[in-house]
Write a protein that holds these residues in place. Structure first.
Motif, PDB file in Angstrom:
ATOM      1  N   LEU A  67       0.821  -1.207   0.000  1.00 60.11           N
ATOM      2  CA  LEU A  67       0.000   0.000   0.000  1.00 60.11           C
ATOM      3  C   LEU A  67       0.858   1.261   0.000  1.00 60.11           C
ATOM      4  N   ASN A  68       2.056   1.173   0.552  1.00 61.70           N
ATOM      5  CA  ASN A  68       2.977   2.312   0.576  1.00 61.70           C
ATOM      6  C   ASN A  68       3.892   2.364  -0.644  1.00 61.70           C
ATOM      7  N   GLN A  69       3.788   1.375  -1.521  1.00 60.44           N
ATOM      8  CA  GLN A  69       4.700   1.272  -2.664  1.00 60.44           C
ATOM      9  C   GLN A  69       6.141   1.413  -2.173  1.00 60.44           C
ATOM     10  N   ALA A  70       6.490   0.561  -1.214  1.00 62.83           N
ATOM     11  CA  ALA A  70       7.757   0.673  -0.496  1.00 62.83           C
ATOM     12  C   ALA A  70       8.866  -0.103  -1.213  1.00 62.83           C
ATOM     13  N   SER A  71       9.826   0.610  -1.747  1.00 66.62           N
ATOM     14  CA  SER A  71      10.988  -0.016  -2.369  1.00 66.62           C
ATOM     15  C   SER A  71      11.819  -0.715  -1.299  1.00 66.62           C
ATOM     16  N   ASN A  72      12.423  -1.858  -1.658  1.00 63.12           N
ATOM     17  CA  ASN A  72      13.098  -2.659  -0.638  1.00 63.12           C
ATOM     18  C   ASN A  72      14.141  -3.591  -1.227  1.00 63.12           C
ATOM     19  N   VAL A  73      14.956  -4.136  -0.337  1.00 64.46           N
ATOM     20  CA  VAL A  73      15.935  -5.170  -0.666  1.00 64.46           C
ATOM     21  C   VAL A  73      15.759  -6.304   0.329  1.00 64.46           C
ATOM     22  N   TYR A 103       9.642   1.037  -6.653  1.00 65.26           N
ATOM     23  CA  TYR A 103       8.527   1.803  -7.211  1.00 65.26           C
ATOM     24  C   TYR A 103       9.053   3.200  -7.555  1.00 65.26           C
ATOM     25  N   VAL A 104       8.831   3.648  -8.791  1.00 68.53           N
ATOM     26  CA  VAL A 104       9.331   4.949  -9.232  1.00 68.53           C
ATOM     27  C   VAL A 104       8.162   5.800  -9.709  1.00 68.53           C
ATOM     28  N   PRO A 105       7.891   6.922  -9.043  1.00 70.22           N
ATOM     29  CA  PRO A 105       6.805   7.803  -9.500  1.00 70.22           C
ATOM     30  C   PRO A 105       7.140   8.404 -10.867  1.00 70.22           C
ATOM     31  N   THR A 106       6.139   8.484 -11.745  1.00 75.83           N
ATOM     32  CA  THR A 106       6.295   9.158 -13.028  1.00 75.83           C
ATOM     33  C   THR A 106       5.131  10.128 -13.223  1.00 75.83           C
ATOM     34  N   PRO A 110       2.858   5.223 -11.208  1.00 78.98           N
ATOM     35  CA  PRO A 110       4.080   4.665 -10.603  1.00 78.98           C
ATOM     36  C   PRO A 110       4.527   3.415 -11.363  1.00 78.98           C
ATOM     37  N   VAL A 111       5.811   3.349 -11.657  1.00 71.52           N
ATOM     38  CA  VAL A 111       6.397   2.211 -12.362  1.00 71.52           C
ATOM     39  C   VAL A 111       7.022   1.263 -11.337  1.00 71.52           C
ATOM     40  N   TYR A 112       6.855  -0.037 -11.560  1.00 67.79           N
ATOM     41  CA  TYR A 112       7.364  -1.066 -10.660  1.00 67.79           C
ATOM     42  C   TYR A 112       8.413  -1.913 -11.385  1.00 67.79           C
ATOM     43  N   ALA A 113       9.456  -2.314 -10.670  1.00 66.69           N
ATOM     44  CA  ALA A 113      10.452  -3.230 -11.223  1.00 66.69           C
ATOM     45  C   ALA A 113      11.041  -4.069 -10.095  1.00 66.69           C
TER      46      ALA A 113
END
Length: 295
Positions: A67-73, A103-106, A110-113
């Motif tokens: 829900l937070n579009q939280a980028s992580n490792v 997650y990268v805002p555009t 938002p783009v996901y990879a």
């Protein structure tokens, strides 16, 4: 003062913390093939670091990162013990991997990879099987097309089919990961994946629903659907279905799970899965437990 600060931080984590940046989760499964195996089990652990604090107030606690579009490792490790009553095989399997999600805002959406690497090492304890090991790589790209709705497609390279997805095991269990490798990929080294995920509130209540559909397309096709009903932000019940086009092996699997956050930082859960097979006699049942700690 240092001791007071540490005690305060621990108290907030255990009782009412509304944000976290680290998550550690563990799981274990007992699995039984009525015709083939006995006393088999798995155990796994995964650690995840989020690049920014994850707010837990936006909906179900289980889906806070999504829900937070939280980028992580993440890094993960799984162990499995396989003993066969019929063949005498005794194999210990070690599986580990690393994964990054972003997650990268555009200007538009938002783009996901994501990218991941997994390695499996199978260690035979007797002469009935040989040692083996293998790698696998996966890439996935997509976009959040609507609030809390992700659509993504990917590519998986599996030079050795005995190599399983570390994070697939942690997310869906050993049987689901094995079905993907043995049924969908089989003798091919390349496969295409597709996935759709949505989490949303039920209007007028503090309940929510979640759906995730996924498929792997290689030598054969494997597809699945996971649904969750969040009775409140802490408690959820879920159901899982997997299907395969393969004429030999697992053709269908279905299961259920219950997960509960004792506090916003501590969660426990249980799950069950039954896999039905075609033209072979090893229907499988798995019983699992899991736990999470966030801080």
């Amino acid at each position: 003062m240092k001791k007071l600060g540490l005690a305060t931080a621990l108290l907030l984590a255990m009782t009412g913390a509304q944000a976290y940046q680290f998550e550690v989760q563990g799981q274990s499964e007992f699995y039984d093939n009525t015709e083939n195996n006995g006393g088999n089990f798995t155990g796994g652990v995964q650690g995840t670091y989020y690049l920014k604090n994850v707010d837990t107030s936006k909906g179900p606690l289980a889906e806070a990162a999504f829900l937070n579009q939280a980028s992580n490792v993440s890094v993960g490790y799984n162990f499995a013990e396989y003993k066969s009553k019929l063949t005498g095989e005794d194999i210990q399997s070690h599986n580990y991997g690393v994964k990054a999600e972003g997650y990268v805002p555009t200007k538009y959406v938002p783009v996901y990879a994501s990218a991941s690497y997994s390695h499996t090492n199978n260690d035979s304890k007797n002469n009935f099987a040989r040692d083996d090991s293998g790698d696998r790589y996966a890439l996935e790209v997509g976009a959040v097309l609507a609030p809390n709705f992700l659509l993504a497609a990917g590519y998986t390279n599996v030079p050795n089919q005995l190599s399983l997805d570390t994070f697939g095991i942690m997310k869906n269990g050993l049987v689901a990961a094995g079905i993907e490798s043995a049924q969908a990929i089989q003798d091919k080294s390349d496969a295409v994946t597709a996935r759709a995920k949505y989490v949303g509130p039920i209007t007028g209540t503090n309940m929510a629903v979640g759906f995730e559909a996924a498929g792997t397309f290689g030598e054969e096709n494997v597809y699945g659907l996971k649904t969750d009903l969040y009775l409140n932000p802490k408690l959820s019940v879920g159901a899982t279905f997997l299907g395969s086009d393969a004429s030999v092996g697992v053709d269908q699997a279905w299961g259920a799970d219950v997960n509960y956050f004792i506090t916003p930082a501590v969660a426990v859960g249980v799950n069950y899965l039954h896999a039905n097979t075609n033209n072979v006699a090893y229907d499988t049942d798995t019983y699992g437990i899991n736990a999470k700690y966030r801080f």
